[in-house]
Design a protein around this motif. Sequence first.
Motif, PDB file in Angstrom:
ATOM      1  N   ASN A 121      -6.354  -4.724  80.486  1.00  0.00           N
ATOM      2  CA  ASN A 121      -6.599  -5.943  81.255  1.00  0.00           C
ATOM      3  C   ASN A 121      -7.767  -5.851  82.221  1.00  0.00           C
ATOM      4  OD1 ASN A 121      -5.587  -4.379  83.289  1.00  0.00           O
ATOM      5  ND2 ASN A 121      -3.561  -5.257  83.212  1.00  0.00           N
ATOM      6  N   GLY A 122      -8.548  -4.820  82.114  1.00  0.00           N
ATOM      7  CA  GLY A 122      -9.690  -4.686  82.994  1.00  0.00           C
ATOM      8  C   GLY A 122      -9.462  -3.604  84.028  1.00  0.00           C
ATOM      9  N   TYR A 123     -10.385  -3.491  84.934  1.00  0.00           N
ATOM     10  CA  TYR A 123     -10.289  -2.478  85.965  1.00  0.00           C
ATOM     11  C   TYR A 123     -11.207  -2.838  87.119  1.00  0.00           C
ATOM     12  CZ  TYR A 123     -14.516  -0.855  83.621  1.00  0.00           C
ATOM     13  OH  TYR A 123     -15.755  -0.790  83.051  1.00  0.00           O
ATOM     14  N   CYS A 124     -11.109  -2.063  88.167  1.00  0.00           N
ATOM     15  CA  CYS A 124     -11.928  -2.265  89.351  1.00  0.00           C
ATOM     16  C   CYS A 124     -12.738  -0.993  89.580  1.00  0.00           C
ATOM     17  CB  CYS A 124     -11.023  -2.543  90.553  1.00  0.00           C
ATOM     18  SG  CYS A 124     -11.891  -2.736  92.109  1.00  0.00           S
ATOM     19  N   ARG A 125     -14.011  -1.175  89.941  1.00  0.00           N
ATOM     20  CA  ARG A 125     -14.822  -0.023  90.326  1.00  0.00           C
ATOM     21  C   ARG A 125     -15.510  -0.364  91.638  1.00  0.00           C
ATOM     22  NH1 ARG A 125     -17.731  -0.621  85.200  1.00  0.00           N
ATOM     23  NH2 ARG A 125     -18.950  -2.483  85.515  1.00  0.00           N
ATOM     24  N   ILE A 126     -15.633   0.640  92.486  1.00  0.00           N
ATOM     25  CA  ILE A 126     -16.266   0.493  93.787  1.00  0.00           C
ATOM     26  C   ILE A 126     -17.320   1.593  93.893  1.00  0.00           C
ATOM     27  CG2 ILE A 126     -15.911   0.527  96.287  1.00  0.00           C
ATOM     28  CD1 ILE A 126     -12.994  -0.250  95.753  1.00  0.00           C
ATOM     29  N   VAL A 138     -13.665  -5.800  86.509  1.00  0.00           N
ATOM     30  CA  VAL A 138     -13.993  -6.061  85.112  1.00  0.00           C
ATOM     31  C   VAL A 138     -12.806  -6.756  84.471  1.00  0.00           C
ATOM     32  CG1 VAL A 138     -14.620  -4.997  82.916  1.00  0.00           C
ATOM     33  CG2 VAL A 138     -15.518  -4.066  85.060  1.00  0.00           C
ATOM     34  N   TYR A 139     -13.071  -7.851  83.824  1.00  0.00           N
ATOM     35  CA  TYR A 139     -12.038  -8.732  83.276  1.00  0.00           C
ATOM     36  C   TYR A 139     -11.915  -8.529  81.776  1.00  0.00           C
ATOM     37  CZ  TYR A 139     -10.215 -13.385  81.873  1.00  0.00           C
ATOM     38  OH  TYR A 139      -9.517 -14.424  81.336  1.00  0.00           O
ATOM     39  N   GLN A 189      -2.500  -6.880  89.266  1.00  0.00           N
ATOM     40  CA  GLN A 189      -3.048  -5.540  89.076  1.00  0.00           C
ATOM     41  C   GLN A 189      -3.582  -4.927  90.372  1.00  0.00           C
ATOM     42  OE1 GLN A 189      -3.914  -7.912  86.621  1.00  0.00           O
ATOM     43  NE2 GLN A 189      -2.597  -6.974  85.101  1.00  0.00           N
ATOM     44  N   TYR A 190      -4.055  -5.770  91.294  1.00  0.00           N
ATOM     45  CA  TYR A 190      -4.719  -5.263  92.487  1.00  0.00           C
ATOM     46  C   TYR A 190      -4.126  -5.877  93.740  1.00  0.00           C
ATOM     47  CZ  TYR A 190      -8.090  -3.966  88.952  1.00  0.00           C
ATOM     48  OH  TYR A 190      -8.666  -3.451  87.841  1.00  0.00           O
ATOM     49  N   PHE A 191      -4.142  -5.100  94.790  1.00  0.00           N
ATOM     50  CA  PHE A 191      -3.703  -5.553  96.104  1.00  0.00           C
ATOM     51  C   PHE A 191      -4.746  -5.082  97.098  1.00  0.00           C
ATOM     52  CE2 PHE A 191      -1.728  -4.571 100.159  1.00  0.00           C
ATOM     53  CZ  PHE A 191      -1.111  -5.777 100.459  1.00  0.00           C
ATOM     54  N   ALA A 192      -5.200  -5.973  97.954  1.00  0.00           N
ATOM     55  CA  ALA A 192      -6.158  -5.589  98.983  1.00  0.00           C
ATOM     56  C   ALA A 192      -5.805  -6.302 100.277  1.00  0.00           C
ATOM     57  CB  ALA A 192      -7.576  -5.952  98.557  1.00  0.00           C
TER      58      ALA A 192
END
Length: 141
Positions: A16-21, A46-47, A68-71
């Motif tokens: 399902n995608g991911y996050c990069r920083i 990324v979607y 998927q993400y919590f901020a």
Amino acid sequence: MWDTRYFGLPHQRKRNGYCRIYDKRLELWENQGIAIDHELIRIEIVYKPDEKILLSDVKRYPPAQNKQYFAAVITDWEAFTRKRAKQIHNMRDGIDMYTRHIRERVKETLANQYHIDFNRLAREQWGLLLEEPCTVLLGAA
């Protein structure tokens, strides 16, 4: 200095995608020789949708990433115990992701902080972000 940090395991990124920083300032300096005098951290989500979407329809399906993400934006570190603040820092910095139980307690601790709604942000910007690429690829917006 930041290294690129990925959130989501490699097998999860294919679903399902991911996050990069990463440190955009460092990237600009190393790749283009552009020096800036302030910190610039870039966050990319990324979607990868679950279902196949026709390119001509992609603008109608903004990503949903809140599950998927919590901020949370922390404005008062004094509101946390020293132990909890260390756990938050370690998780943020990728040093220790702890057990699921501890992650859930940290998330509960952050419940009173300002949360970033990734779904809302995506909905608000999705059409604008895709207008130019869709025009180039499909010939019409």
